[in-house]
Design a protein around this motif. Sequence first.
Motif, PDB file in Angstrom:
ATOM      1  N   SER A 144      29.771   6.146  36.479  1.00  0.00           N
ATOM      2  CA  SER A 144      29.392   6.755  37.750  1.00  0.00           C
ATOM      3  C   SER A 144      28.826   8.154  37.532  1.00  0.00           C
ATOM      4  O   SER A 144      29.083   8.792  36.495  1.00  0.00           O
ATOM      5  N   ASP A 171      29.877  10.768  38.932  1.00  0.00           N
ATOM      6  CA  ASP A 171      31.040  11.657  38.867  1.00  0.00           C
ATOM      7  C   ASP A 171      31.548  11.800  37.435  1.00  0.00           C
ATOM      8  O   ASP A 171      31.796  12.908  36.944  1.00  0.00           O
ATOM      9  N   GLY A 187      29.676   2.085  42.383  1.00  0.00           N
ATOM     10  CA  GLY A 187      29.843   3.348  41.688  1.00  0.00           C
ATOM     11  C   GLY A 187      29.354   3.312  40.258  1.00  0.00           C
ATOM     12  O   GLY A 187      29.342   4.322  39.573  1.00  0.00           O
ATOM     13  N   CYS A 222      27.170  12.675  43.163  1.00  0.00           N
ATOM     14  CA  CYS A 222      28.608  12.465  42.981  1.00  0.00           C
ATOM     15  C   CYS A 222      29.286  12.140  44.305  1.00  0.00           C
ATOM     16  O   CYS A 222      28.886  12.642  45.358  1.00  0.00           O
ATOM     17  N   GLU A 223      30.325  11.297  44.255  1.00  0.00           N
ATOM     18  CA  GLU A 223      31.032  10.881  45.462  1.00  0.00           C
ATOM     19  C   GLU A 223      32.340  11.632  45.670  1.00  0.00           C
ATOM     20  O   GLU A 223      32.887  11.622  46.772  1.00  0.00           O
ATOM     21  N   ARG A 262      31.472  17.571  43.960  1.00  0.00           N
ATOM     22  CA  ARG A 262      30.185  17.979  44.537  1.00  0.00           C
ATOM     23  C   ARG A 262      30.191  19.465  44.873  1.00  0.00           C
ATOM     24  O   ARG A 262      29.206  20.175  44.655  1.00  0.00           O
TER      25      ARG A 262
END
Length: 233
Positions: free
Chosen positions: A49, A51, A128, A197-198, A203
Amino acid sequence: MSRPSGRTPRTYWVAGTAVLLALLFAAAATVTAATGDTGTPARTPALHSPDAGFARDMAVHHQQAVEMSFIVRDRTMNEAVRSLAYDIANTQANQRGMLLGWLDLWGLPKVVAGEPPMSWMGTSGADGEHTGHGGHGEQHGGQAAKPGALMPGMATKEELARLAAASGRDAEVLYLQLMTDHHKGGVAMAEGCARLCETPVERELAQGMVDAQRSELTLMADMLGQRGAAPRG
């Protein structure tokens, strides 16, 4: 050595304030990294992902900034450059610790064999997982890694050796030029996380990096000008 010009203290204060705010945010972010904005558990990021990819790559990117800052600290006695180097080393070492801590929290490895640097800056699917595969040297956010450098903005081994061998004004100019390139690459990467990014706190940290490093870019351009030099093309 010559003293900085009159506009440096104000510019340096602005950059220093941004660094302080980033550090204060980092401390708060560590506490809330495992939860979302509402305090409910956040979804664990997938291996590839944005992230996780950002955390891995920015940790490596930051490590070189810390290394360069320690090198120049011993190669000049100029107070302004040494203070800037201290701020950069302190901030990025703290942020690097957070990024690696999140990977531990998520149960993800810090290194993934065969994963191209910054490949996470492609398209992210609904699960993701990263669905785009940018190869080494591919441009991301308008930046491209130069030959011999791992990621955009990073110095080569030869450049690090030149910095370690320089002293006085030569070391100051080379450090400021290398760190300018480094920040430009870091800003592009952090902007990618702020967009892709989630994890909310990640973030926010990425956006904080963008703001602080842009401020330091302005400062370093001023400091180069005071030495009759300029950022590299």
